[in-house]
Design a protein around this motif. Structure first.
Motif, short mmCIF file in Angstrom:
data_model
loop_
_atom_site.label_atom_id
_atom_site.label_comp_id
_atom_site.label_asym_id
_atom_site.label_seq_id
_atom_site.Cartn_x
_atom_site.Cartn_y
_atom_site.Cartn_z
N THR A 68 45.28 39.26 33.06
CA THR A 68 45.24 38.24 32.01
C THR A 68 46.65 38.03 31.49
OG1 THR A 68 43.00 38.89 31.36
CG2 THR A 68 44.26 37.58 29.80
N ILE A 69 47.08 36.77 31.42
CA ILE A 69 48.44 36.43 31.02
C ILE A 69 48.41 35.36 29.95
CG2 ILE A 69 50.69 35.56 31.76
CD1 ILE A 69 49.85 36.49 34.62
N SER A 70 49.08 35.64 28.84
CA SER A 70 49.29 34.65 27.80
C SER A 70 50.78 34.59 27.52
CB SER A 70 48.52 35.01 26.52
OG SER A 70 48.84 34.11 25.48
N SER A 71 51.41 33.45 27.82
CA SER A 71 52.85 33.33 27.67
C SER A 71 53.20 31.84 27.51
CB SER A 71 53.58 33.93 28.88
OG SER A 71 54.97 33.88 28.71
N PRO A 72 53.52 31.39 26.31
CA PRO A 72 53.60 29.95 26.04
C PRO A 72 54.71 29.21 26.77
CG PRO A 72 54.33 31.24 24.12
CD PRO A 72 53.71 32.20 25.08
N ILE A 73 55.84 29.88 27.11
CA ILE A 73 56.90 29.14 27.81
C ILE A 73 57.12 29.66 29.22
CG2 ILE A 73 58.04 28.70 25.59
CD1 ILE A 73 60.29 30.60 26.60
N LEU A 74 56.15 30.38 29.76
CA LEU A 74 56.27 30.89 31.12
C LEU A 74 56.40 29.73 32.10
CD1 LEU A 74 56.14 33.65 32.66
CD2 LEU A 74 53.74 33.10 33.12
N LYS A 75 57.45 29.79 32.93
CA LYS A 75 57.71 28.73 33.91
C LYS A 75 57.40 29.16 35.34
CE LYS A 75 61.30 26.50 31.15
NZ LYS A 75 62.73 26.07 31.10
N SER A 76 57.59 30.45 35.64
CA SER A 76 57.40 30.94 37.01
C SER A 76 56.50 32.17 37.00
CB SER A 76 58.76 31.28 37.64
OG SER A 76 58.58 31.87 38.91
N PHE A 77 55.44 32.13 37.81
CA PHE A 77 54.53 33.27 37.95
C PHE A 77 54.33 33.54 39.43
CE2 PHE A 77 49.92 34.50 38.46
CZ PHE A 77 50.14 35.85 38.22
N SER A 78 54.61 34.78 39.84
CA SER A 78 54.47 35.18 41.24
C SER A 78 53.54 36.38 41.33
CB SER A 78 55.85 35.53 41.82
OG SER A 78 55.74 35.90 43.18
N TYR A 79 52.51 36.24 42.16
CA TYR A 79 51.57 37.34 42.38
C TYR A 79 51.45 37.62 43.87
CZ TYR A 79 47.50 40.26 42.62
OH TYR A 79 46.66 41.31 42.90
N GLN A 80 51.42 38.90 44.23
CA GLN A 80 51.27 39.31 45.63
C GLN A 80 50.40 40.54 45.70
OE1 GLN A 80 54.68 39.36 48.54
NE2 GLN A 80 54.37 41.56 48.46
#
Length: 458
Positions: free
Chosen positions: A209-221
Motif C-alpha cells: 500500500t502506497i500513499s505519496s502525493p507527489i510520487l512521480k516514479s514507482f518501480s516494482y519487481q
C-alpha cells in the motif's frame, strides 16, 4: 603498467576519498575491488551497541540507534564512507549487523544481515506523518540532509528501527527497498517530498500500500502482490515487472483492474505480458472498461516469449492507449515462463486467439505510434504477425527496429513483392528479406552499423 597504476594507488587517503566523492555511489563502491589500497579506503568504522531486549522495539532503543545514524550523516558528508553497526541482543543470542554506506550526494544505503539466520514473517509500516526529532535541532538537521535512502535485506529484527528511521527522513526524495525476505506487508505513507519509489525482489510480499502525493516514479519487481495506490495522482512512470509470477499469492482479476485504473494517468508504463494475457483469459474486454490510458505515450511490454495468446492480448490492450507514441517489446528468455491457468469464462475480447484477419479488424488504429522496437527478437510467426499488425495500424510510424539476442540492431521496413524481386539481384550483405506469414509482402531487415545504444531496458 603496474607502476602507472601505483601512481593512483599511492595517493593519500584524503585524495582517494575526494576521487570517490566525484563518482555515483554504486560506482564508487566498486572501486573496493581494484586493489588492497582501495579496499582499505572502504574499511568500515565499527560501532557496537548492546540491547537488553530480543529486538529493537521500544522508543529508547530506536532513539539510540537513530542518534548514531545521525552522527553518520553529519560526518564528512562530502566523501563516501562505510559504517558497521553491530547490534547485539545477549538475551536471545542474536546479532544484527547493519552496513551503512554513505555517498557524497545525500545518499545512504543500509544493508541488514544476521550472524544467525533466523527467518520470520513481518509487516513494515513506514510513515512520515510524525516529526521525528522535532525537539532536537541538531538531529533534525542531520536527517534533513538525506535525499536518497536504500534499504536492503530488512528483517523482522529491524522493522521498528527502519520505521523510526524513515519517520525522521522528512525531506526524503528517493526510496528503494529490496531483497527483504519475510516481508509480507509493506505500507508506505510519505509526505510531500518523496518522488521516486522502488520495491524490488521481496519474495514473500502479499500486500503493498502506497500513499505519496507527489510520487512521480514507482518501480516494482518480483511476485504479484495486491498493490494499492492511494493519493498518487502525480505518477508519471510506473514499472510492473512481475517476473516471478504469483509466488504464493492468488490472482484477483478485480484487484488487478483497480490497480490499472489507478495508473490510467501515467505517461510511461512497463508491464509484464503474462498479466495482460491472464486478464484477457479471465474474461476482461479492455475496450469495454470504464477507463483508458489517455496520457500513455510510452509502453514497455516484457515477457519471456511471444506466443499467439500474448500477441493477441497486447493487441487488445493497445485499444485503450489512444495516444501511444512509443512501443518497446522486450523478450527476456532468461526469465521463467508464467503459464496461464484455465479460466471458466465464456466472454472475452471478441478477436482473442482467432484468425489474423479478425485480430486486425478489431484492433484500433494507432494514429500516434511513431517508434516500435523489439529487444530479444527472433523470426517466428507470432512475432512477425505482431510486426505486420503494427505496420498496418500505425500510419505515422517513423521507425521499427529489432535487436537480436546477439545485440545486432536491424531496421525493419515493409517491402512489396514487386520491389523485392527488383532488389533480389543486389544481394546486399547487410540486408535480409523475410516473407510475411500472410505472404502479402516481405519484411526488409537492414543492419544499423552505427546505431547507438538501445533504450528499451525496463
Amino acid at each position: 603498467m603496474e607502476d602507472m597504476l601505483d601512481l593512483i594507488s599511492g595517493l593519500p587517503f584524503e585524495i582517494l576519498r575526494r576521487i570517490l566523492s566525484l563518482l555515483p555511489l554504486e560506482e564508487a563502491v566498486r572501486t573496493s575491488t581494484l586493489s588492497t589500497v582501495w579496499k582499505k579506503v572502504w574499511a568500515p568504522f565499527q560501532v557496537d551497541m548492546d540491547f537488553d531486549t530480543n529486538t529493537i522495539t521500544n522508543h529508547e532503543d530506536c532513539e539510540r540507534v537513530i542518534q548514531v545514524i545521525g552522527t553518520i550523516l553529519r560526518s564528512y558528508y562530502d566523501c563516501p564512507e562505510v559504517w558497521k553497526l553491530c547490534l547485539n541482543f545477549p538475551e536471545s543470542k542474536k546479532d544484527l549487523i547493519v552496513l551503512a554506506t554513505k555517498g557524497a550526494e545525500n545518499e545512504v544505503h543500509f544493508e541488514f544481515s544476521k550472524r544467525e539466520k533466523i527467518s520470520g514473517k513481518f509487516k513494515l509500516k513506514l510513515e512520515q506523518t510524525c516529526q521525528g526529532f522535532s525537539n532536537n535541532p541538531t538531529m533534525k538537521a542531520s536527517f534533513s540532509l538525506l535525499k536518497t535512502l536504500h534499504l536492503r535485506s530488512v528483517s523482522h529484527l529491524a522493522q521498528d528501527l527502519v520505521s523510526a528511521l524513515f519517520s525522521n527522513c522528512q525531506l526524503l526524495e528517493s526510496l528503494k527497498i529490496e531483497k527483504c525476505v519475510g516481508l509480507e506487508s509493506l505500507d508506505i505513507e510519505a509526505g510531500n517530498c518523496l518522488q521516486n519509489l522502488a520495491v524490488l525482489d521481496c519474495p514473500d510480499i502479499v500486500d503493498l500500500t502506497i500513499s505519496s502525493p507527489i510520487l512521480k516514479s514507482f518501480s516494482y519487481q518480483g511476485v504479484l502482490p495486491q498493490i494499492h495506490l492511494v493519493n498518487t495522482l502525480n505518477l508519471v512512470n510506473v514499472v510492473l515487472n512481475l517476473k516471478d509470477g504469483l509466488g504464493n499469492n492468488e490472482f484477483d482479476c478485480e484487484e488487478i483492474l483497480l490497480l490499472l485504473a489507478s495508473l490510467k494517468e501515467v505517461e510511461i508504463l512497463t508491464i509484464s505480458g503474462w498479466l495482460l494475457e491472464w486478464l484477457c483469459s479471465a474474461g476482461v474486454i479492455f475496450r469495454c472498461l470504464r477507463f483508458q490510458f489517455n496520457k500513455l505515450k510510452e509502453l514497455r511490454w516484457i515477457d519471456s516469449l511471444i506466443n499467439r495468446a500474448k500477441r493477441d492480448s497486447l493487441a487488445c490492450f493497445l485499444n485503450i492507449a489512444p495516444i501511444l507514441e512509443s512501443l518497446f517489446i522486450k523478450i527476456e528468455r532468461t526469465n521463467s515462463s508464467v503459464p496461464c491457468p484455465y479460466f471458466h469464462q465464456y466472454w472475452h475480447e471478441p478477436h482473442l486467439w482467432m484468425d489474423f484477419a479478425t485480430i486486425e479488424s478489431n484492433t484500433s488504429q494507432l494514429d500516434h505510434l511513431k517508434v516500435v522496437s523489439f529487444l530479444g527478437f527472433s523470426i517466428k510467426e507470432d512475432q512477425l504477425l505482431l510486426m505486420e499488425l503494427l505496420l498496418k495500424k500505425a500510419s505515422m510510424l517513423n521507425s521499427m527496429s529489432v535487436i537480436l539476442p546477439t545485440n545486432r540492431i536491424w531496421r525493419v521496413v515493409k517491402v512489396s513483392l514487386h520491389d523485392r524481386q527488383k532488389q533480389a539481384s543486389s544481394n546486399h550483405q547487410n540486408q535480409i528479406a523475410v516473407l510475411s506469414p500472410t505472404k502479402d509482402f516481405f519484411f526488409g531487415f537492414t543492419e544499423e552499423i552505427y546505431s547507438g545504444h538501445c533504450s528499451t531496458n525496463a
